[in-house]
Scaffold this active site. Structure first.
Site, PDB file in Angstrom:
ATOM      1  N   GLY A  51     -10.427  -0.539   8.802  1.00 38.32           N
ATOM      2  CA  GLY A  51     -10.928   0.343   7.740  1.00 38.32           C
ATOM      3  C   GLY A  51     -12.419   0.226   7.456  1.00 38.32           C
ATOM      4  N   ASP A 110     -13.616  -2.489   3.449  1.00 42.49           N
ATOM      5  CA  ASP A 110     -13.562  -1.145   2.887  1.00 42.49           C
ATOM      6  C   ASP A 110     -12.958  -1.194   1.489  1.00 42.49           C
ATOM      7  OD1 ASP A 110     -11.223  -1.946   4.157  1.00 42.49           O
ATOM      8  OD2 ASP A 110     -10.591   0.077   4.673  1.00 42.49           O
ATOM      9  N   ASP A 113      -7.518  -4.434  -2.519  1.00 43.23           N
ATOM     10  CA  ASP A 113      -6.357  -3.870  -3.195  1.00 43.23           C
ATOM     11  C   ASP A 113      -5.701  -4.997  -3.997  1.00 43.23           C
ATOM     12  OD1 ASP A 113      -4.082  -2.318  -3.734  1.00 43.23           O
ATOM     13  OD2 ASP A 113      -4.196  -1.302  -1.816  1.00 43.23           O
ATOM     14  N   PHE A 162      -3.040   7.235  -3.966  1.00 43.14           N
ATOM     15  CA  PHE A 162      -2.990   7.217  -2.505  1.00 43.14           C
ATOM     16  C   PHE A 162      -4.246   7.883  -1.949  1.00 43.14           C
ATOM     17  CE2 PHE A 162      -1.655   6.568   1.505  1.00 43.14           C
ATOM     18  CZ  PHE A 162      -0.326   6.188   1.620  1.00 43.14           C
ATOM     19  N   ARG A 175      -9.131   8.523   8.654  1.00 42.74           N
ATOM     20  CA  ARG A 175     -10.222   7.555   8.524  1.00 42.74           C
ATOM     21  C   ARG A 175     -11.589   8.231   8.667  1.00 42.74           C
ATOM     22  NH1 ARG A 175      -7.995   2.283   8.858  1.00 42.74           N
ATOM     23  NH2 ARG A 175      -6.229   2.046  10.275  1.00 42.74           N
TER      24      ARG A 175
HETATM   25  C1  PRP Z   1      -6.759  -2.887   4.153  1.00 39.23           C
HETATM   26  C2  PRP Z   1      -8.201  -3.241   3.856  1.00 39.23           C
HETATM   27  C3  PRP Z   1      -8.144  -4.699   3.565  1.00 39.23           C
HETATM   28  C4  PRP Z   1      -6.771  -4.881   2.984  1.00 39.23           C
HETATM   29  C5  PRP Z   1      -6.885  -4.967   1.508  1.00 39.23           C
HETATM   30  O1  PRP Z   1      -6.501  -3.119   5.496  1.00 39.23           O
HETATM   31  O2  PRP Z   1      -9.061  -2.942   4.918  1.00 39.23           O
HETATM   32  O3  PRP Z   1      -8.329  -5.479   4.724  1.00 39.23           O
HETATM   33  O4  PRP Z   1      -5.982  -3.738   3.338  1.00 39.23           O
HETATM   34  O5  PRP Z   1      -5.631  -5.118   0.922  1.00 39.23           O
HETATM   35  P1  PRP Z   1      -5.272  -6.362   0.009  1.00 39.23           P
HETATM   36  O6  PRP Z   1      -6.395  -6.541  -0.965  1.00 39.23           O
HETATM   37  O7  PRP Z   1      -3.986  -5.895  -0.677  1.00 39.23           O
HETATM   38  O8  PRP Z   1      -5.032  -7.558   0.858  1.00 39.23           O
HETATM   39  P2  PRP Z   1      -5.160  -2.638   6.228  1.00 39.23           P
HETATM   40  O9  PRP Z   1      -4.195  -3.794   6.287  1.00 39.23           O
HETATM   41  O10 PRP Z   1      -4.666  -1.383   5.594  1.00 39.23           O
HETATM   42  O11 PRP Z   1      -5.655  -2.389   7.704  1.00 39.23           O
HETATM   43  P3  PRP Z   1      -6.703  -1.281   8.261  1.00 39.23           P
HETATM   44  O12 PRP Z   1      -8.046  -1.640   7.691  1.00 39.23           O
HETATM   45  O13 PRP Z   1      -6.630  -1.472   9.737  1.00 39.23           O
HETATM   46  O14 PRP Z   1      -6.220   0.074   7.808  1.00 39.23           O
END
Ligand code: PRP
Length: 191
Positions: A51, A110, A113, A162, A175
């Site tokens: 991301g 990015d 969460d 979302f 993306r």
């Molecule tokens: C997303 C983002 C963070 C993580 C944050 O990655 O890039 O690495 O989730 O979430 P958290 O705070 O709940 O741990 P994702 O696992 O969706 O992978 P991606 O970046 O490949 O889409």
């Protein structure tokens, strides 16, 4: 709303425009440049795939205008699964390509969460003996935080909706949108 992309039909509304993102990245780069002005050895940006790819590309170039020299490293992480996710245990799918001992590191994310990924990653990077580790996250969902993580540089706090775009995906798509938008519920209800 931005026009012209076939994805636009799937977006309910835009919450952060392309221009807002561009301005925010310039501000973040200015702040980071000032903070690391006395680090002539430069910064190591650790981008968390996938991301953060859009963000790191723009952020590194913005730093290039005034900031210290940067080097890029990439890591890919994944959760072990739902049960393990809540404990913040992640698996390294792609590790750093070199040692980071003694380096000033900035993790480029990015989105923060729950904070679980970052919380684990910060412990990992500290165990590799970086001189300092800070975090820049372009987006943060304050309502979703489960563990407190020290994120020094934050672009935008956003609602727990979302959202997709500028690196954020739904089922690996969207993306490449230049803005961040809320996905129409019927799109994710379809799958
Ligand atoms: C997303 C983002 C963070 C993580 C944050 O990655 O890039 O690495 O989730 O979430 P958290 O705070 O709940 O741990 P994702 O696992 O969706 O992978 P991606 O970046 O490949 O889409």
């Amino acid at each position: 709303m931005a026009q012209g992309s076939w994805y636009d039909a799937d977006i309910d509304h835009v919450i952060i425009s392309e221009e807002q993102i561009r301005e925010k990245i310039a501000e973040l780069a200015k702040e980071v440049s000032a903070d690391y002005a006395s680090a002539p050895e430069g910064l190591l940006l650790v981008c968390v795939l996938k991301g953060a790819v859009m963000f790191v590309a723009d952020f590194a170039r913005a730093l290039g205008r005034h900031g210290p020299p940067v080097e890029l490293e990439f890591m890919a992480l994944s959760s072990y699964g739902q049960a393990a996710t809540s404990s913040g245990v992640v698996r390294i799918r792609k590790d750093l390509d070199r040692e980071i001992a003694g380096r000033h590191v900035i993790v480029v994310e990015d989105i923060v969460d729950s904070g679980l990924t970052l919380s684990w990653l910060l412990r990992y990077l500290e165990s590799r003996e970086a001189a300092s580790v800070e975090v820049v996250a372009l987006f943060r969902k304050p309502d979703a935080i489960q563990v407190a993580v020290p994120v020094k540089y934050v672009g935008f706090d956003i609602p727990s909706e979302f959202v997709v775009g500028y690196g954020l995906d739904f089922a690996e798509r969207y993306r490449e949108l230049p803005y961040v938008g809320v996905l129409k519920p019927e799109v994710y209800a379809r799958s």
